[in-house]
Write an enzyme that holds these catalytic residues in place. Structure first.
Site, PDB file in Angstrom:
ATOM      1  N   GLU A 111      36.117  42.019  36.150  1.00 56.59           N
ATOM      2  CA  GLU A 111      36.278  43.328  36.800  1.00 56.59           C
ATOM      3  C   GLU A 111      37.640  43.470  37.480  1.00 56.59           C
ATOM      4  O   GLU A 111      38.274  44.523  37.403  1.00 56.59           O
ATOM      5  CB  GLU A 111      35.167  43.505  37.845  1.00 56.59           C
ATOM      6  CG  GLU A 111      35.182  44.857  38.509  1.00 56.59           C
ATOM      7  CD  GLU A 111      34.218  44.917  39.675  1.00 56.59           C
ATOM      8  OE1 GLU A 111      34.357  45.849  40.476  1.00 56.59           O
ATOM      9  OE2 GLU A 111      33.350  44.047  39.794  1.00 56.59           O
ATOM     10  N   ASP A 112      38.103  42.421  38.156  1.00 59.75           N
ATOM     11  CA  ASP A 112      39.278  42.547  39.027  1.00 59.75           C
ATOM     12  C   ASP A 112      40.558  41.914  38.492  1.00 59.75           C
ATOM     13  O   ASP A 112      41.599  41.985  39.149  1.00 59.75           O
ATOM     14  CB  ASP A 112      38.967  41.924  40.406  1.00 59.75           C
ATOM     15  CG  ASP A 112      37.879  42.696  41.139  1.00 59.75           C
ATOM     16  OD1 ASP A 112      37.712  43.886  40.830  1.00 59.75           O
ATOM     17  OD2 ASP A 112      37.200  42.103  41.999  1.00 59.75           O
TER      18      ASP A 112
END
Length: 704
Positions: free
Chosen positions: A76-77
């Site tokens: 996600e990051d």
């Protein structure tokens, strides 16, 4: 000292050296991926995955779960992909990480929809591997512990989501320690002032209770030591969220709830649980109806314990839980105890694991029936009930249901087909209403019929997610089928106007239509026609070759025949209440399908000449069903007139749906009745019988 060292030391106590090395490799990769990223608190981002891994290590989770916890934010990051994780750490770890990752690629119409979609994705991943939810709960727990740095609005949103979804999930999986911490932290963030005040009040109350708690504890321990029973007795302090919920729900004061003393007695065997129960019932007087045996019948999350309430010294109520050490570990760690036990080579409590698996399979079924993520999450919320009842099938099998469940909920719990075909029920051998709430210990028998189908009114009283979602799914499917059938009829009538008909439709016509409308399928277009969202004439014009098309719609001579009142896509105007025999006209209403009015209805003034909206309709000679019609009766006020009128109406085999009375003067009253009739002849017979009463001055049918 590196962040990984304390974690590595903790893992070495129960994992193999090669497994610890794999976890350290995952840490190195995560540290590299999150390089330069910081949390809102200012700490390096890698501190968060490491803290999540510590929470799971305390539960003695396996090395794959720990690797997934360290990597859970890299997809996600950071620029890392699922494929990279799969190649480096294996497919299982990649699937776990993907299950926990949020959906970031899709645009959502609202934050609520995004959260619902995320939860739906996590549920699908849970079905493959239950460890997904354990990593997610640990992730949420650390986020809750570090909530202080966020702005108040975001803090409240995350706290509410935790209390509504994650705390009940932890309870469902039997993870009591995590649930309690979720609730305490969530309460602090959602209601900081109330939380602070109640914490102060609890602290003040604790001072007065210490002596009495100690006295009760010593009395219990002395009695158990006489019988040579190995035991641990501890006073349990109620946590703040539990106290607050009871104050709100039971409308009790803080003092009334804090006046109850709670103890937990942990012993070495199931036999001793029942022996201890007998001993403390001899010691203090038990409160009738407050004993619960969750050892013989465990809760759906695997929780086992004996519960009893006693009247102690000085008349104070005492709540006591009696359980074995294994049951205590299960109550605190829930499904995570599955790994705890495996790590210590003890007997594995597979029952909890299989119960959790059944619950997740149930979620999967809900997900398939739900129309969208928001509906799915609404079903899940209704299914996360902490209080349960236990009822029996005719063969003696125990079915667990949430408190307040009805026979329809029971029927769907047995099987979806039983629920769909349910028409009546017997409770302990006596016929009962399908909406009657069930009580623990009842024997339930469901009576079914092959031709039966779910009733929309069931949605007013069913409470389990499975029943609610199955009824809604059936109704949606029925609406779809009816709208397609009505769409076919309307398109057939429109095609007649062009000298064609529905059976003559060619594949090239359908292709032309789908290209012009961008519709996914011909069935979808028929559904839109049935729902009134597309005009049949316009669709026919688009389908046909250009040589056959017309610029204006002519009158469609062949009307739609109505043969029943029981359909979802044909409704009858409440303004004029048409009945068989009345001249009628239909108009297409977006989302409602065909709405039937009397030709003389004032509400048709603007529609009557609009050939795109109005539709010629006609009663079928074989029309069936009861149709409501409203009548106004002026009567001389006299005793028993309403009963006499009702008797006259029922004599004619008609049903009274509604009745209201208003006084015109001292002598005269106006009675309005809503009567179910078959047709105009049936209505005329009823009105004739009413007029023959001497007290009746005037009878009229209300037309608008």
């Amino acid at each position: 000292m590196s962040l990984i060292d304390p974690l590595s030391s903790k893992l070495s106590s129960y994992l193999e050296p090669n497994q610890v090395k794999k976890v350290i490799r995952a840490y190195r990769f995560a540290e590299q991926c999150h390089q330069g990223q910081y949390r809102q608190s200012g700490d390096p981002y890698i501190t968060h995955p490491v803290a999540v891994a510590h929470i799971l290590a305390d539960m003695h989770m396996d090395h794959e779960s720990l690797m997934a916890s360290l990597l859970h934010d890299v997809i996600e990051d950071t620029s890392a992909t699922k494929g990279q994780i799969s190649r480096r750490f294996g497919k299982t770890v990649a699937e776990l990480v993907d299950g926990v990752s949020k959906l970031t690629e899709i645009e959502f119409s609202s934050k609520a929809e995004q959260q619902a979609e995320n939860f739906q994705k996590m549920t699908l991943a849970m079905a493959k591997d239950i460890r997904v939810v354990l990593v997610k709960l640990a992730d949420r727990l650390h986020n809750m512990r570090t909530l202080g740095v966020l702005n108040p609005k975001k803090k409240r949103r995350i706290a509410r989501e935790t209390l509504e979804i994650y705390a009940p999930i932890a309870q469902r999986l039997g993870m009591n320690d995590i649930r309690v911490e979720f609730e305490e932290l969530g309460f602090d963030a959602l209601h900081p002032l109330r939380s602070r005040r109640m914490r102060e009040a609890r602290k003040a109350a604790r001072g007065h209770r210490t002596e009495l708690l100690s006295e009760i504890k010593q009395t219990i321990e002395l009695e158990l030591s006489k019988e040579k029973i190995d035991n641990e007795v501890s006073g349990r302090e109620k946590h703040l969220w539990s106290i607050y919920q009871k104050m709100v729900q039971k409308k009790k004061s803080f003092k009334e709830i804090m006046d109850v003393f709670a103890f937990r007695i942990v012993v070495d065997s199931v036999d001793n649980c029942y022996r201890v129960l007998g001993l403390i019932h001899n010691l203090f007087k038990p409160v009738p109806g407050e004993f619960k045996d969750y050892i013989a019948i465990p809760k759906s999350n695997g929780y086992q314990s004996l519960h009893t309430v006693l009247v102690g010294m000085h008349g104070v109520p005492i709540e006591v839980q009696i359980r074995t050490r294994d049951m205590d570990a299960m109550a605190n760690y829930g499904i995570a105890a599955h790994w705890l036990y495996k790590a210590s080579d003890d007997e594995t409590p597979l029952s909890t694991h299989s119960r959790a698996g059944r619950w997740v399979q149930g979620l999967l079924e809900l997900q398939q029936h739900a129309g969208n993520p928001l509906e799915f999450i609404e079903h899940v919320k209704t299914d996360l009930f902490p209080d349960e009842i236990y009822v029996f099938t005719p063969k003696g099998k125990i079915i667990e249901l949430p408190s307040g469940a009805t026979p329809v909920d029971f029927a769907y719990a047995v099987h979806t087909d039983v629920g769909n075909r349910c028409i009546a029920c017997e409770l302990d051998g006596h016929l009962a209403s399908l909406s009657e709430p069930l009580q623990s210990g009842q024997k339930v028998r469901i009576i079914t019929a092959k031709s039966a189908q779910p009733n929309p009114t069931w949605l007013n009283f069913v409470i389990t997610a499975k029943a609610r979602s199955a009824v809604r799914h059936f109704l949606k499917k029925q609406e779809h089928q009816e709208s397609v059938t009505l769409g076919k009829k309307l398109l057939d009538r429109a095609l007649e106007n062009f000298g064609s008909s529905y059976p003559e439709i060619r594949k090239s016509w359908v292709k032309r239509l789908l290209k012009a409308t961008d519709a996914p399928s011909f069935e979808f277009v028929l559904q839109q026609i049935g729902l009134g969202e597309r005009m049949a004439f316009a669709v026919a014009n688009l389908m046909l070759p250009p040589s056959k098309r017309k610029k204006e719609q002519a009158n469609i001579g062949s009307p739609v025949l109505l043969d029943t009142n029981e359909t979802m896509l044909i409704s009858y105007g409440r303004c004029c209440r048409p009945i068989p025999g009345d001249p009628i006209l239909g108009h297409l209403s977006s989302g409602r399908g065909l709405v039937i009015h009397r030709e003389s209805c004032g509400n048709l003034a603007n529609i009557r000449n609009n050939l795109e909206k109005s539709m010629p309709v006609k009663w079928s000679p074989q029309v069936k069903g009861e149709f409501p019609v409203e009548c106004q009766i002026e009567v001389i006020s006299e005793r028993g007139i309403v009963a006499t009128l009702a008797a006259r109406i029922t004599e004619q085999d008609a049903t009274i749906d509604q009745i209201s009375i208003s006084d015109q003067s001292v002598q005269l009253s106006t009675i309005k009745v809503l009567v179910g009739v078959r047709d105009r002849i049936h209505l005329a017979n009823i009105l004739r019988r009413i007029r023959s009463l001497s007290a009746v001055r005037r009878v009229t049918r209300i037309k608008n």
